[in-house]
Design a protein around this motif. Structure first.
Motif, PDB file in Angstrom:
ATOM      1  N   ILE A 409      -6.767  14.838  -2.431  1.00 40.57           N
ATOM      2  CA  ILE A 409      -6.170  13.512  -2.553  1.00 40.57           C
ATOM      3  C   ILE A 409      -5.098  13.347  -1.492  1.00 40.57           C
ATOM      4  O   ILE A 409      -4.181  14.165  -1.394  1.00 40.57           O
ATOM      5  CB  ILE A 409      -5.557  13.316  -3.950  1.00 40.57           C
ATOM      6  CG1 ILE A 409      -6.653  13.450  -5.027  1.00 40.57           C
ATOM      7  CG2 ILE A 409      -4.854  11.960  -4.049  1.00 40.57           C
ATOM      8  CD1 ILE A 409      -6.118  13.494  -6.444  1.00 40.57           C
ATOM      9  N   GLU A 410      -5.230  12.280  -0.695  1.00 40.64           N
ATOM     10  CA  GLU A 410      -4.259  11.992   0.358  1.00 40.64           C
ATOM     11  C   GLU A 410      -3.158  11.083  -0.193  1.00 40.64           C
ATOM     12  O   GLU A 410      -3.454  10.007  -0.699  1.00 40.64           O
ATOM     13  CB  GLU A 410      -4.936  11.282   1.526  1.00 40.64           C
ATOM     14  CG  GLU A 410      -6.135  12.009   2.110  1.00 40.64           C
ATOM     15  CD  GLU A 410      -6.957  11.096   2.996  1.00 40.64           C
ATOM     16  OE1 GLU A 410      -6.408  10.597   4.006  1.00 40.64           O
ATOM     17  OE2 GLU A 410      -8.131  10.854   2.668  1.00 40.64           O
ATOM     18  N   VAL A 411      -1.932  11.532  -0.107  1.00 37.64           N
ATOM     19  CA  VAL A 411      -0.792  10.690  -0.453  1.00 37.64           C
ATOM     20  C   VAL A 411      -0.237  10.148   0.868  1.00 37.64           C
ATOM     21  O   VAL A 411       0.231  10.910   1.713  1.00 37.64           O
ATOM     22  CB  VAL A 411       0.288  11.472  -1.216  1.00 37.64           C
ATOM     23  CG1 VAL A 411       1.466  10.562  -1.559  1.00 37.64           C
ATOM     24  CG2 VAL A 411      -0.306  12.073  -2.492  1.00 37.64           C
ATOM     25  N   ILE A 412      -0.334   8.824   1.047  1.00 38.61           N
ATOM     26  CA  ILE A 412      -0.040   8.207   2.341  1.00 38.61           C
ATOM     27  C   ILE A 412       1.088   7.200   2.187  1.00 38.61           C
ATOM     28  O   ILE A 412       1.020   6.312   1.332  1.00 38.61           O
ATOM     29  CB  ILE A 412      -1.290   7.495   2.909  1.00 38.61           C
ATOM     30  CG1 ILE A 412      -2.465   8.474   3.015  1.00 38.61           C
ATOM     31  CG2 ILE A 412      -0.992   6.876   4.271  1.00 38.61           C
ATOM     32  CD1 ILE A 412      -3.763   7.824   3.459  1.00 38.61           C
ATOM     33  N   PRO A 413       2.132   7.285   3.008  1.00 40.31           N
ATOM     34  CA  PRO A 413       3.187   6.260   2.958  1.00 40.31           C
ATOM     35  C   PRO A 413       2.639   4.918   3.440  1.00 40.31           C
ATOM     36  O   PRO A 413       1.741   4.861   4.286  1.00 40.31           O
ATOM     37  CB  PRO A 413       4.258   6.807   3.896  1.00 40.31           C
ATOM     38  CG  PRO A 413       3.531   7.732   4.825  1.00 40.31           C
ATOM     39  CD  PRO A 413       2.403   8.312   4.022  1.00 40.31           C
ATOM     40  N   LEU A 414       3.218   3.855   2.929  1.00 40.41           N
ATOM     41  CA  LEU A 414       2.697   2.517   3.192  1.00 40.41           C
ATOM     42  C   LEU A 414       2.578   2.220   4.674  1.00 40.41           C
ATOM     43  O   LEU A 414       1.564   1.670   5.123  1.00 40.41           O
ATOM     44  CB  LEU A 414       3.596   1.472   2.513  1.00 40.41           C
ATOM     45  CG  LEU A 414       3.197   0.010   2.703  1.00 40.41           C
ATOM     46  CD1 LEU A 414       1.826  -0.271   2.116  1.00 40.41           C
ATOM     47  CD2 LEU A 414       4.249  -0.915   2.089  1.00 40.41           C
ATOM     48  N   TYR A 415       3.572   2.558   5.475  1.00 41.74           N
ATOM     49  CA  TYR A 415       3.527   2.185   6.885  1.00 41.74           C
ATOM     50  C   TYR A 415       2.343   2.838   7.595  1.00 41.74           C
ATOM     51  O   TYR A 415       1.687   2.210   8.438  1.00 41.74           O
ATOM     52  CB  TYR A 415       4.848   2.510   7.586  1.00 41.74           C
ATOM     53  CG  TYR A 415       5.030   3.945   8.042  1.00 41.74           C
ATOM     54  CD1 TYR A 415       4.698   4.333   9.329  1.00 41.74           C
ATOM     55  CD2 TYR A 415       5.546   4.904   7.161  1.00 41.74           C
ATOM     56  CE1 TYR A 415       4.876   5.655   9.744  1.00 41.74           C
ATOM     57  CE2 TYR A 415       5.730   6.205   7.571  1.00 41.74           C
ATOM     58  CZ  TYR A 415       5.381   6.583   8.868  1.00 41.74           C
ATOM     59  OH  TYR A 415       5.553   7.882   9.271  1.00 41.74           O
TER      60      TYR A 415
END
Length: 421
Positions: A409-415
Motif C-alpha cells: 500500500i502506497e501512502v502518498i502526500p497530496l502534493y
C-alpha cells in the motif's frame, strides 16, 4: 442581425485576444479538427480559444479570418437561430480567405446544433464552447453527428496552477528542500482557493469565487431552468456540500431540505440536482458494486473545484482533501470513477478506478485508528476484488510504503498525488 454590430463585436474581440495573457494548459488539439469545449464557467475555455486564435495568426492567418463571437455579449441578447447565417455573410465580407469560427458560450442560442453541423459539413474550421454538461452527453454527440471532438475543460489542475504561479515542480524541485517547500506552500493556497485561472489575479479570491457561484446558481441554474423556488436550490447546494465524503439518497436530501422549512418535492429535488450537474457545479460518482437502482439513487457528490466547496465549510479539511482528490480523478477518468462499498465483504473504499483496478483511500493522516481502518479496507479489497492491482492512501502530507498481509500500500502526500495523476 445587423452586420455592422457583428463586425464591431468581432473587432472588439480581436483586441481582447491580442491583449490576453496566455498560460499554457495541458490540452492538445488536432490541427484540422473541429472542437466543442465544455466545462465549468470561468474554467478557462475562452482563453484556450484565444491561444488557438493567436497560434493561427502566428502561422500566417490574418486577423480578419478570425471570426470570434461571444454569445454572452449583451449586443447579441436578441440573437436567434435564424441569425447564424449572418455570421457567414459577415465572414465573407471581412475576408476572401478561409475563415476560422470561434463560437463562445453558444448554448445561449437554442438550436445551435443545426448550424454547427452545417458549417462543419461545409468544411469550415470551428471551435465551440459551452458551460453545460449536455454538450458532452452521448445525445449531443449524436446530434452533432461525429463532426466534432469534445473536450472537458476544468479549472487549473495542480501542475497548471504551479505553472501559472511560476513555481518549479519537476523532479529536481520535488527533491530540493527549498523548492519542495515552495510547492507545499502553493498547495496550501490551492487547497482552499481552488484553481479558477482568473482568481490568481485577485487578492479577494473568496469574493471572486462567490461571484462565480452566484452567476452559476442564479443564471445558469435558476434563470435558465425557470426555478420558482431559488431558496430551495440554495439550501440544497449547502446540504450537498455537507454530505461530501458520504453517499446520500434523494430521499435523504429531500428530508434534509424539508427539515429547514423549505418544502420541495422529490421530483423537483432530482431535477435541481441534475441542473447543478449540468452547470458543472457538482458531479457524482456511483457505487461500483451496487445494483442499477442503487447506482442511480445513492451516489456520492463532490464539487468541481475546492474553492466552491470551501464557500460552505468551516474547518472541514478532511472533506476538502477528499473533494480535491475526487475532482482530480474525475477530470482524468470522467465516467470511469466509482466508490466501492459492500456490506457483504465489508469493503468501504473512497475511490475505485475501473480501467486500471486502482483502489484509493483518502485520510488526512494515517496515525492511530485511521491506519487500521484504511489499511484494512484496502487489504480486503485486494483479497476480494481480483481485478484490483494498486492500493493507495492519499494523505495531506504523510508518506510511506506499507506492506501487510502480502499487500503493498502506497501512502502518498497530496502534493505528490496531484503531480502524478
Amino acid at each position: 442581425m445587423n452586420s455592422d454590430i457583428l463586425k464591431m463585436i468581432i473587432y472588439d474581440q480581436h483586441q481582447i485576444i491580442r491583449d490576453s495573457m496566455i498560460i499554457n494548459r495541458e490540452y492538445t488539439f488536432e490541427k484540422n479538427g473541429n472542437y466543442v469545449l465544455t466545462g465549468l464557467r470561468r474554467a478557462g475555455k475562452s482563453t484556450l480559444l484565444y491561444k488557438i486564435a493567436k497560434e493561427l495568426v502566428a502561422d500566417g492567418a490574418e486577423w480578419n479570418q478570425i471570426i470570434y463571437i461571444n454569445f454572452e455579449d449583451e449586443r447579441l441578447s436578441e440573437f436567434t437561430l435564424k441569425d447564424f447565417n449572418d455570421i457567414l455573410l459577415v465572414a465573407s465580407e471581412m475576408s476572401e480567405k478561409k475563415s476560422y469560427f470561434f463560437l463562445d458560450e453558444i448554448q445561449n442560442v437554442e438550436g445551435w446544433e443545426s448550424f454547427a453541423r452545417r458549417i462543419a459539413d461545409a468544411k469550415e474550421r470551428v471551435y465551440i464552447t459551452g458551460s453545460n454538461a449536455q454538450m458532452l452527453s452521448k445525445d449531443m454527440e449524436a446530434r452533432l453527428g461525429g463532426r466534432y471532438f469534445t473536450k472537458y475543460i476544468s479549472p487549473y489542475n495542480f501542475r497548471e496552477y504551479l505553472t501559472a504561479k511560476e513555481v518549479q515542480h519537476d523532479e529536481v524541485a520535488i527533491q530540493t528542500t527549498k523548492l519542495n517547500g515552495r510547492i507545499r506552500a502553493a498547495l496550501g493556497s490551492y487547497f482552499y482557493e481552488g484553481g479558477f485561472p482568473e482568481s490568481l489575479l485577485f487578492q479577494a479570491k473568496r469574493e471572486y469565487v462567490e461571484n462565480i457561484y452566484q452567476k452559476i446558481l442564479l443564471g445558469d441554474i435558476v434563470a435558465r431552468n425557470s426555478i420558482r423556488n431559488p431558496d430551495a436550490m440554495r439550501i440544497l447546494m449547502k446540504k450537498i456540500a455537507e454530505t461530501v465524503m458520504h453517499e446520500v439518497s434523494y430521499t435523504k436530501l429531500q428530508n434534509i431540505v424539508n427539515s429547514v422549512g423549505i418544502k420541495v418535492s422529490k421530483d423537483s429535488l432530482i431535477n435541481y440536482v441534475s441542473y447543478a450537474e449540468d452547470a458543472y457545479l457538482i458531479f457524482h460518482i456511483q457505487n461500483y458494486v451496487a445494483a442499477f437502482v442503487g447506482k442511480e439513487s445513492v451516489p456520492k457528490y463532490y464539487f468541481n473545484d475546492n474553492s466552491l466547496l470551501n464557500l460552505f465549510l468551516t474547518k472541514k479539511d478532511s472533506a476538502l482533501l477528499e473533494n480535491m482528490v475526487a475532482a482530480m480523478l474525475h477530470r482524468r477518468y470522467l465516467r470511469g470513477l466509482y466508490y466501492f462499498r459492500s456490506s457483504k465483504t465489508g469493503i468501504d473504499v473512497d475511490f475505485y478506478i475501473q480501467e486500471n483496478g486502482t483502489a484509493i483511500q483518502v485520510a488526512y493522516s494515517v496515525q492511530g485508528e485511521a491506519r487500521i481502518r484504511e489499511v484494512g479496507n484496502l487489504i480486503r479489497t485486494a483479497k476480494e476484488v481480483k481485478e484490483s492491482g494498486r492500493f493507495v492512501i492519499v494523505t495531506y502530507e504523510e508518506e510511506e510504503l506499507i506492506e501487510e498481509d502480502g499487500v503493498q500500500i502506497e501512502v502518498i502526500p497530496l502534493y505528490k498525488f496531484l503531480l502524478d495523476v
